[in-house]
Design an enzyme around this catalytic site. Structure first.
Site: not given
Ligand SMILES: Cc1cc2nc3c(=O)[nH]c(=O)nc-3n(C[C@H](O)[C@H](O)[C@H](O)COP(=O)(O)OP(=O)(O)OC[C@H]3O[C@@H](n4cnc5c(N)ncnc54)[C@H](O)[C@@H]3O)c2cc1C
Length: 393
Positions: A72, A200, A292, A296
């Protein structure tokens, strides 16, 4: 069990860290509390900055993204039913790629498992120990047995409710938080997008976002209250509300379709600093959350992991620890800029219940300024496509 880097969490940050370290010859084990199917099916982010795309390519997991991702070159802002295009290509010479977090996750899991990497799904009671010394350990439950993973470093990639940040002594951590008085109701539907770029929308009734995941799947969001009940939002009500908020020809063209997923996401800004405690490094949502609106969250997680993978690789290949020492400060500079942008986009486009009418008029003036000023659009575009990475070492 022993490895060099023990990773808690197989979200995008844990998986990408493992893949980048593997390419540098560093061993990892990932411990994840959910099943593989659950992790792969979790619908979340979908907009990738160019820097994220480049890093996924560099990590040799970009093949399907290059084929199926939608590039995009701009977004639209809808005001009173009229669309105003923010042309990223003309303003900053860059673009974003729409490719769901579910797909990024599937590609990473497939790539990791293809090399025989160890991702232990469905572990429970993960606890982290000894990260203030030289021999950290992760203990966890698997199939009813207690196990231990000894490692040189622990990467806390376990999201905002994970165990790693909570294991840091409170006195060593400063947290900053802003909770917004609204949430997003999101719905993934089987229907072709109404436009070829994200829309948006600012509206008296609240913000709306029209987005997509593929040429046949649309992702719709509307601002709602944080305590809203999903069962009060039947699919038709979501479509009707979206039509009202988008207005104009977009509303007329909006197609309905089967709902594949629906959920409510509260809006929160959060930062924990520092992001390193001895041999424990926090990355992604474990350290920071953004609303969101600026797309970012996922991109910031990827940016952290980029810095951490380089720092750990430098440690193992040449014994350097200066990049590990700089990890937290390097990441936080980018984190705070993304916090600012996400807060700004959120404040610009949402209705704030009960707010002083003066503030509402200022908000309206600001949106009119943005859609009418090249300078303002350039600032928006520069942040939306992703600020340049700070090069370290
Ligand atoms: C509902 C929702 C909607 C979102 N929508 C958007 C969006 O539209 N645009 C955007 O940019 N961002 C969005 N985000 C944010 C984006 O998805 C996150 O920033 C991204 O997933 C971050 O990745 P991460 O790997 O750091 O964390 P996560 O994706 O949260 O991964 C963490 C992992 O750790 C695991 N975990 C947690 N606790 C434990 C434990 N005690 N032991 C073992 N494993 C564990 C979890 O199961 C998960 O698999 C959204 C987030 C949520 C929650």
């Amino acid at each position: 069990m022993r490895t060099q880097v023990g990773i808690v969490g197989s979200g995008p940050s844990g998986l990408l860290l493992s893949q980048l370290l593997h390419l540098q010859g560093v061993e990892t084990v990932i411990l994840e509390r959910r099943s593989r199917a659950y992790v792969e099916g979790r619908v979340r982010a979908g907009v990738l900055e160019q820097g994220t795309v480049d890093l996924l390519n560099e990590a040799a997991v970009g093949e399907r993204m290059r084929r199926e991702g939608l590039v995009h070159h701009g977004i639209h802002i809808s005001l009173d039913g009229r669309l105003h295009r923010i042309d990223f290509q003309a303003l900053v010479g860059s673009a974003v790629t729409v490719y769901g977090q579910t797909e990024v996750t599937k590609d990473l899991i497939e790539a990791r498992l293809a090399t025989g990497a160890e991702i232990v799904f469905e572990v429970d009671n993960v606890t982290v120990h000894g990260f203030d010394g030289a021999r950290p350990k992760i203990r966890f439950g698997q199939d009813g047995r207690r196990r231990e993973l000894a490692c040189d470093f622990i990467a806390g990639c376990d999201g905002s409710h994970g165990v790693c940040r909570q294991s840091v002594p409170q006195a060593a951590l400063t947290t900053h938080e802003r909770v917004y008085p609204f949430a997003w109701l999101g719905m993934l539907v089987e229907a072709p997008p109404v436009a070829d770029e994200l829309i948006y929308a600012w509206h008296e009734r609240g913000f709306a976002l029209f987005s997509m995941r593929s040429p046949t799947r649309s992702r719709l969001y509307i601002q709602c209250t944080p305590d809203e009940h999903l069962d009060e939002w039947l699919d038709d009500r979501v479509f009707d509300e979206l039509r009202l908020r988008l207005g104009g020809q977009t509303a007329e063209r909006l197609q309905t379709g089967r709902c594949l997923e629906k959920g409510i996401t509260p809006m929160r800004s959060f930062v924990a600093e520092p992001m390193r405690f001895g041999r424990l490094f926090l990355a992604g949502d474990a350290a920071h959350i953004v609303p969101p609106t600026g797309a970012k969250g996922l991109n910031l997680a990827v940016a952290d992991v980029r810095v951490l993978a380089r720092a750990l690789a430098a440690f193992y290949t040449s014994g350097r620890s200066d990049l590990l020492d700089a990890y937290s400060a390097t990441c936080l500079r980018r984190v705070w800029k993304a916090q600012r942008f996400s807060w700004w986009m959120t404040s610009l486009l949402h209705r704030f219940p009960g707010r002083n009418p003066y503030d509402d008029r200022v908000q309206r003036a600001e949106i009119e300024y943005v859609v009418g000023s090249r300078a303002a659009q350039q600032a928006l575009a520069e942040n939306y496509v992703g600020l340049p990475f700070e090069e370290t070492g």
